[in-house]
Enzyme design. Structure first.
Site, PDB file in Angstrom:
ATOM      1  CD  GLU A 182      36.318  41.910  49.496  1.00  0.00           C
ATOM      2  OE1 GLU A 182      36.735  42.377  48.232  1.00  0.00           O
ATOM      3  OE2 GLU A 182      36.593  40.892  50.006  1.00  0.00           O
TER       4      GLU A 182
ATOM      5  CG  LEU B 101      40.169  42.686  50.154  1.00  0.00           C
ATOM      6  CD1 LEU B 101      40.658  43.762  49.232  1.00  0.00           C
ATOM      7  CD2 LEU B 101      40.878  41.424  49.808  1.00  0.00           C
TER       8      LEU B 101
ATOM      9  CD  GLU C 277      37.150  37.266  49.309  1.00  0.00           C
ATOM     10  OE1 GLU C 277      36.931  38.512  48.868  1.00  0.00           O
ATOM     11  OE2 GLU C 277      38.347  36.882  49.757  1.00  0.00           O
TER      12      GLU C 277
ATOM     13  CE1 TYR D 231      38.891  38.164  42.715  1.00  0.00           C
ATOM     14  CE2 TYR D 231      37.423  40.001  44.064  1.00  0.00           C
ATOM     15  CZ  TYR D 231      38.598  39.513  43.181  1.00  0.00           C
ATOM     16  OH  TYR D 231      39.103  40.572  42.094  1.00  0.00           O
TER      17      TYR D 231
ATOM     18  CG  HIS E 287      37.290  40.764  37.656  1.00  0.00           C
ATOM     19  ND1 HIS E 287      38.543  40.728  37.614  1.00  0.00           N
ATOM     20  CD2 HIS E 287      36.790  41.856  38.641  1.00  0.00           C
ATOM     21  CE1 HIS E 287      38.973  41.526  38.703  1.00  0.00           C
ATOM     22  NE2 HIS E 287      38.142  41.947  39.228  1.00  0.00           N
TER      23      HIS E 287
END
Length: 757
Positions: free
Chosen positions: A445, A474, A476, A502, A547
């Site tokens: 991505e 998008l 995984e 992710y 994140h």
């Protein structure tokens, strides 16, 4: 059915119904029973019925594959009853898939459903020198000389038949299938060598229940979107719809409703009890995929006999009447009607062929149980993760020629520049790798035009073209599936997962597909890949836990997987080269975990010191910069305390060690660098040097890296003192609260003081 096992009931019903079949013209015959007789007056080269492409010769050959598959299922049951067989999920009722094999080429890569026995036998019949009946029986009894998994599992796979073994029961092989399809044409586009012919198509089969799984829906969606953009996606999806997922029923009509209108994917369907109809539908579907280089969906309505497996009590959720009614849709009986009605054989010859196959399978089964099985852990582990460090070192030392490098960097190779950050070093190493490996692909991505959300891949698409550096969907699972398919096809994929958090929705693509392939194919298939993952924490509270994910336990738990965590730019370049060389040389599956918070870090001890920048070693010195898998790096030589760490813990530990030195405490710091396999020899050496070990672990206390480090020390009999500081067992919150659950430098110093007290 009373008093009979399910397999006996199915077996006897076929024989009774086959014996009662009227010949062509409708008058019963009295020809004696026996093995195959001469073909009837219709002629082998003629269609078995008007309007079909299926000839008599092909129908007879496919009947052999169908009855062979049926008798393998029956053998699986009596071998299990005798304690000699260990797998009873069969293909009975699904034998229509033999027609799919017949319309394909034996060089078309196939990733098959676990009920694909007839497909496997029909494909093997196209390749001289194979014995699929024996192969399958050896798998059922876990014989060590079984030719694909070597006694490790019963799978449909064969390197000489382009059948890639699958161990999944939930369609997790479909993402790989789209990767294989994508790689066929992409290899030709970039001039790379592929395992498959340039006009090949990929075929993958699965059940109706699995069609609802995220791996299936994601893979099919990806195939459609890629094709929608006008890119080649030659994949044939074959859904074998028996209406059941073990005991759970698929709503009638659901598969057609869900997949018949999915442009640009073309939909085809046929009744699995009608061999001629299946052959025609499969022929049209395969021809469409091969000519258009676009996906097709072949929907075969079949039945499931003998329950899900030998341990499944089907009568607990299906009535005897319902089970018996399905017997009339037996594909073997449907093919027998076709053959007898065309005058190719008599009813007695049908049963003669059937009984002849029974005897052949029985003879092979009796021999299979005498074959040796795996008897040592070394035998079991041999193909799991081969390591040839000398070969890897030599490959890592080979670079692209000066002209290729100059072109890659616009005439100014990076060694002529200033020391680099971690992100810049990875960028330069990727550019060098793209120049050195013509079969290497970089994708994920935002990695193409944008150059990555952190700029790590910036400029690579412009330099090397969209054929080799490109953006993905998008999803995984599809990103990893694309890598799996590319790797098994002969390419060297470097996919990026944008954030560690992710990865978790796609972990099975690494565990169940990537890491297991060499193991379950005895090394005949492999999927070399280096998965770049941006992760870990310390982004000053930004992004929250999605994140700032510090969960790596799932990666360290996958057998054979290499997990690299570079903290400095010079290590990053050298370790990336090692991973690429190991992937190409040994087929290694590597996860390259990049600490986001260190991507653009410049300073170490104080603002402006540029202490975290590092020079970039040019490719001709790759050997000097080569970091063998499982080797750590020591900083300092203090003799009071050993700080063991990795990732973000490295700069924190170095700063803590400096402050400890000001108090008279001499500390050395060991950067593990590799989380799997751990650098145990380096760990023990540095632990013994001081007798005191403090593990600085930015992952969580439960399931974190420190548990493995402590276990390694204990296993080796380390007699010194050990302590650890680790993140709390918590998700990482947004904002300043993140610091309350993560390791801090103050916490490191406090723990060190306690350990030294």
């Amino acid at each position: 059915m009373t008093g009979h096992s399910p397999e006996d009931a199915l077996d006897q019903h076929f024989l009774r119904a086959a014996r009662a079949l009227p010949p062509a013209g409708g008058t019963p015959t009295a020809r004696p029973a026996g093995p195959a007789g001469p073909a009837g007056p219709a002629g082998l080269a003629e269609p078995v019925r008007p309007g079909t492409r299926l000839t008599g010769e092909d129908a007879l050959a496919l009947f052999e594959a169908q009855i062979g598959s049926r008798h393998l299922d029956l053998a699986a049951r009596y071998l299990r009853a005798a304690g000699q067989g260990f797998y009873t999920i069969g293909s009975s009722g699904h034998e229509a898939n033999a027609a799919v094999a017949a319309v394909l080429r034996p060089t078309d890569p196939a990733l098959l459903h676990y009920r694909s026995g007839a497909f496997y036998l029909a494909r093997a019949a196209q390749v001289p020198g194979t014995d699929p009946l024996r192969d399958t029986l050896l798998g059922l009894v876990t014989a060590a000389d079984e030719p694909i998994a070597g006694g490790r599992h019963k799978v449909f796979g064969h390197a000489g038949l382009a059948v890639i073994p699958q161990t999944s029961t939930i369609a997790s092989h479909l993402p790989r299938a789209i990767g294989v399809a994508f790689a066929i044409d992409r290899a030709r586009k970039i001039g790379a060598t592929s395992r498959w012919p340039g006009d090949a198509i990929a075929v993958t089969s699965f059940g109706d229940a699995s069609a609802s799984h995220s791996t299936a829906t994601g893979a099919i969606s990806t195939a459609c979107q890629v094709a929608y953009q006008g890119l080649p996606m030659p994949v044939l999806f074959v859904c074998e719809d028996n209406g059941l997922g073990i005991s759970v029923r698929t709503p009638a009509g659901w598969i057609a409703a869900a997949y018949s209108e999915r442009p640009p994917m073309r939909y085809f369907s046929a009744d699995g009890a009608d061999l001629a109809a299946c052959y025609d539908a499969a022929h049209e579907a395969a021809a469409y995929v091969r000519a258009r280089r676009a996906p097709a969906f072949l929907h075969l309505t079949v039945v499931r006999f003998l329950a899900h497996a030998g341990t499944d009590a089907e009568v607990s959720y299906r009535s005897p009447a319902e089970i018996t009614a399905d017997y009339e849709r037996d594909p073997l009986l449907g093919t027998a009607r076709l053959l007898v009605g065309a005058g190719l054989v008599t009813a007695d010859e049908v049963t003669g062929r059937y009984e002849s196959m029974r005897a052949r399978v029985r003879t092979l089964a009796d021999d299979a149980v005498t074959r040796p099985r795996l008897t040592s852990s070394d035998q079991v582990l041999a193909p799991l993760a081969p390591r040839h460090p000398d070969r890897v070192a030599r490959r890592a030392a080979r670079a692209a020629g000066p002209q290729a490098r100059a072109a890659a960097f616009g005439g100014r190779p990076p060694e002529a520049g200033e020391p680099l950050t971690l992100a810049d070093s990875i960028n330069r190493a990727l550019a060098d790798a793209l120049a050195a490996y013509p079969n290497l692909l970089v994708f994920g991505e935002d990695v193409g035009r944008k150059g990555g959300v952190y700029g790590v891949t910036r400029g690579l698409a412009r330099r090397f073209g969209a054929g080799r550096v490109f953006d993905s969907l998008l999803d995984e699972q599809s990103i990893l599936g694309l890598a799996l398919g590319a790797g098994v096809s002969g390419l060297l994929p470097v996919p990026e997962i944008q954030y560690l958090a992710y990865l978790h929705n796609a972990e099975d693509q690494l565990r169940g597909e990537a890491a297991s392939l060499q193991f379950f194919s005895a090394g005949q298939y492999r999927n070399p890949m280096v998965v770049r993952v941006a992760g870990l924490a310390y982004q000053k509270g930004f992004g929250g836990h999605f994140h700032n994910d510090n969960a790596v336990g799932v990666l360290r738990d996958i057998p054979g997987l290499v997990v690299a965590v570079p903290a400095r730019g010079d290590d990053a370049a050298a370790m990336l080269r090692t991973c690429l060389a190991a992937a190409e040389t040994d087929g290694s599956v590597c996860v390259f975990l990049e600490p986001i918070a260190l991507y653009h870090t410049r300073d170490l001890y104080e603002a402006g010191d540029d202490g975290w920048l590092a020079p970039y070693a040019p490719p001709e010195r790759w050997g000097a910069g080569h970091v063998p898998i499982g080797h750590g790096r020591r900083y300092g030589d203090g003799n009071h305390l050993t700080l063991v760490t990795f990732g973000n813990g490295l700069p924190m530990s170095l700063r803590a060690a400096r402050r400890l030195a000001e108090t008279g405490v001499g500390a050395r710091v060991l950067d593990l660098r590799w989380l799997s396999p751990l650098p145990v020899a380096d760990l023990l050496r540095e632990a013994d040097a001081t007798g005191r070990v403090l593990i600085v672990d930015e992952t969580r206390r439960s399931g974190g890296v420190s548990e493995g480090v402590i276990a390694a020390l204990a296993d080796a009999g380390f007699g010194g003192r050990v302590a650890r500081v680790a993140a709390l067992d918590s998700f990482i919150p947004l904002g300043p609260a993140a610091s309350l659950v993560l390791v801090s430098e103050a916490g490191i110093e406090k723990a060190a003081a306690a350990l030294l007290a």
